[in-house]
Design a protein around this motif. Structure first.
Motif, PDB file in Angstrom:
ATOM      1  N   LEU A  66      49.179  56.707  49.008  1.00  0.00           N
ATOM      2  CA  LEU A  66      48.296  56.342  50.150  1.00  0.00           C
ATOM      3  C   LEU A  66      47.322  57.397  50.315  1.00  0.00           C
ATOM      4  O   LEU A  66      46.029  56.999  50.348  1.00  0.00           O
ATOM      5  CB  LEU A  66      49.283  56.301  51.433  1.00  0.00           C
ATOM      6  CG  LEU A  66      48.467  56.185  52.721  1.00  0.00           C
ATOM      7  CD1 LEU A  66      47.595  54.840  52.805  1.00  0.00           C
ATOM      8  CD2 LEU A  66      49.402  56.131  53.815  1.00  0.00           C
ATOM      9  N   ASN A  67      47.650  58.842  49.951  1.00  0.00           N
ATOM     10  CA  ASN A  67      46.793  59.744  50.184  1.00  0.00           C
ATOM     11  C   ASN A  67      45.708  59.715  49.007  1.00  0.00           C
ATOM     12  O   ASN A  67      44.336  59.939  49.517  1.00  0.00           O
ATOM     13  CB  ASN A  67      47.431  61.080  50.182  1.00  0.00           C
ATOM     14  CG  ASN A  67      48.283  61.332  51.429  1.00  0.00           C
ATOM     15  OD1 ASN A  67      47.650  60.995  52.445  1.00  0.00           O
ATOM     16  ND2 ASN A  67      49.155  62.320  51.469  1.00  0.00           N
ATOM     17  N   ALA A  70      43.486  56.613  49.895  1.00  0.00           N
ATOM     18  CA  ALA A  70      42.432  56.960  51.187  1.00  0.00           C
ATOM     19  C   ALA A  70      41.270  58.063  50.535  1.00  0.00           C
ATOM     20  O   ALA A  70      40.266  57.787  50.983  1.00  0.00           O
ATOM     21  CB  ALA A  70      43.262  57.919  52.217  1.00  0.00           C
ATOM     22  N   ALA A  77      43.820  58.664  56.293  1.00  0.00           N
ATOM     23  CA  ALA A  77      45.175  58.424  56.414  1.00  0.00           C
ATOM     24  C   ALA A  77      45.928  59.556  57.239  1.00  0.00           C
ATOM     25  O   ALA A  77      45.898  60.742  57.067  1.00  0.00           O
ATOM     26  CB  ALA A  77      45.837  58.489  55.074  1.00  0.00           C
ATOM     27  N   LYS A  78      46.535  59.084  58.299  1.00  0.00           N
ATOM     28  CA  LYS A  78      47.030  60.108  59.058  1.00  0.00           C
ATOM     29  C   LYS A  78      48.415  59.971  59.424  1.00  0.00           C
ATOM     30  O   LYS A  78      48.848  58.731  59.680  1.00  0.00           O
ATOM     31  CB  LYS A  78      46.209  59.927  60.633  1.00  0.00           C
ATOM     32  CG  LYS A  78      46.788  61.068  61.646  1.00  0.00           C
ATOM     33  CD  LYS A  78      46.127  60.702  62.794  1.00  0.00           C
ATOM     34  CE  LYS A  78      46.434  61.581  63.905  1.00  0.00           C
ATOM     35  NZ  LYS A  78      45.943  61.362  65.274  1.00  0.00           N
ATOM     36  N   THR A  79      49.555  60.770  59.170  1.00  0.00           N
ATOM     37  CA  THR A  79      50.680  60.696  59.317  1.00  0.00           C
ATOM     38  C   THR A  79      50.999  61.041  60.576  1.00  0.00           C
ATOM     39  O   THR A  79      50.926  62.334  61.066  1.00  0.00           O
ATOM     40  CB  THR A  79      51.588  61.604  58.234  1.00  0.00           C
ATOM     41  OG1 THR A  79      51.190  61.227  57.009  1.00  0.00           O
ATOM     42  CG2 THR A  79      52.900  61.507  58.569  1.00  0.00           C
ATOM     43  N   ILE A  94      52.172  55.699  59.914  1.00  0.00           N
ATOM     44  CA  ILE A  94      51.075  56.073  59.254  1.00  0.00           C
ATOM     45  C   ILE A  94      49.949  55.209  59.794  1.00  0.00           C
ATOM     46  O   ILE A  94      50.078  54.249  59.901  1.00  0.00           O
ATOM     47  CB  ILE A  94      51.357  56.336  57.791  1.00  0.00           C
ATOM     48  CG1 ILE A  94      52.475  57.116  57.241  1.00  0.00           C
ATOM     49  CG2 ILE A  94      49.928  56.532  57.095  1.00  0.00           C
ATOM     50  CD1 ILE A  94      52.828  57.146  55.856  1.00  0.00           C
ATOM     51  N   SER A  95      48.766  55.674  59.893  1.00  0.00           N
ATOM     52  CA  SER A  95      47.628  55.091  60.239  1.00  0.00           C
ATOM     53  C   SER A  95      46.527  55.344  59.174  1.00  0.00           C
ATOM     54  O   SER A  95      46.540  56.330  58.591  1.00  0.00           O
ATOM     55  CB  SER A  95      46.972  55.239  61.768  1.00  0.00           C
ATOM     56  OG  SER A  95      46.520  56.557  61.670  1.00  0.00           O
ATOM     57  N   TYR A  96      45.794  54.175  58.879  1.00  0.00           N
ATOM     58  CA  TYR A  96      44.762  54.495  57.696  1.00  0.00           C
ATOM     59  C   TYR A  96      43.362  53.842  58.111  1.00  0.00           C
ATOM     60  O   TYR A  96      43.556  52.609  58.842  1.00  0.00           O
ATOM     61  CB  TYR A  96      45.091  53.592  56.413  1.00  0.00           C
ATOM     62  CG  TYR A  96      44.028  53.193  55.730  1.00  0.00           C
ATOM     63  CD1 TYR A  96      43.778  54.187  54.451  1.00  0.00           C
ATOM     64  CD2 TYR A  96      43.183  52.264  55.527  1.00  0.00           C
ATOM     65  CE1 TYR A  96      42.881  53.886  53.310  1.00  0.00           C
ATOM     66  CE2 TYR A  96      42.218  51.829  54.695  1.00  0.00           C
ATOM     67  CZ  TYR A  96      42.205  52.736  53.546  1.00  0.00           C
ATOM     68  OH  TYR A  96      41.136  52.506  52.598  1.00  0.00           O
ATOM     69  N   GLU A 104      47.905  50.398  61.101  1.00  0.00           N
ATOM     70  CA  GLU A 104      48.801  51.239  61.499  1.00  0.00           C
ATOM     71  C   GLU A 104      50.166  50.717  61.062  1.00  0.00           C
ATOM     72  O   GLU A 104      50.258  49.303  61.121  1.00  0.00           O
ATOM     73  CB  GLU A 104      48.949  51.454  63.024  1.00  0.00           C
ATOM     74  CG  GLU A 104      47.715  52.311  63.570  1.00  0.00           C
ATOM     75  CD  GLU A 104      47.706  52.629  64.955  1.00  0.00           C
ATOM     76  OE1 GLU A 104      48.839  52.052  65.877  1.00  0.00           O
ATOM     77  OE2 GLU A 104      47.029  53.185  65.440  1.00  0.00           O
TER      78      GLU A 104
END
Length: 112
Positions: A66-67, A70, A77-79, A94-96, A104
């Motif tokens: 995912l990272n 992103a 990408a926010k955890t 996690i949101s992208y 989300e």
């Protein structure tokens, strides 16, 4: 304070009204630059899709994939959280997001 003859107050009011009208009517989605940015993002998503196609890698280290995705798509990408439960299962939220979309999701698995 006195008015300058070459810049009367009425002219400044007219300019202010014109600027307010431009601001009110502005729609970034109608901008040519906005369309180019959208196309660039779509192209990045298409090019980075091969990362998501590698199911073995996705299953073994999903957060890493995912990272990387992103980074390649210039997104964020926010955890929100990652916790290991007493059952040794990791749970996360996690949101992208980027200009095109925001996703989300919640998930769980045996590894991060």
């Amino acid at each position: 304070m006195s008015e300058r003859r070459d810049r009367p107050l009425s002219a400044l009011r007219d300019v202010k009204r014109q600027q307010d009208s431009i601001i009110k009517d502005f729609d970034p989605s109608k901008s040519e630059n906005f369309a180019r940015q959208q196309q660039s993002l779509k192209d990045r998503h298409r090019a980075a899709f091969s990362l998501l196609s590698d199911t073995v890698r996705c299953e073994s280290s999903p957060l890493e994939v995912l990272n990387m995705y992103a980074a390649k798509t210039k997104a964020v990408a926010k955890t929100e959280y990652i916790e290991a439960g007493s059952d040794k299962i990791f749970r996360c939220k996690i949101s992208y997001s980027n200009l095109l979309l925001t996703i989300e999701g919640k998930g769980e698995g045996k590894t991060k």
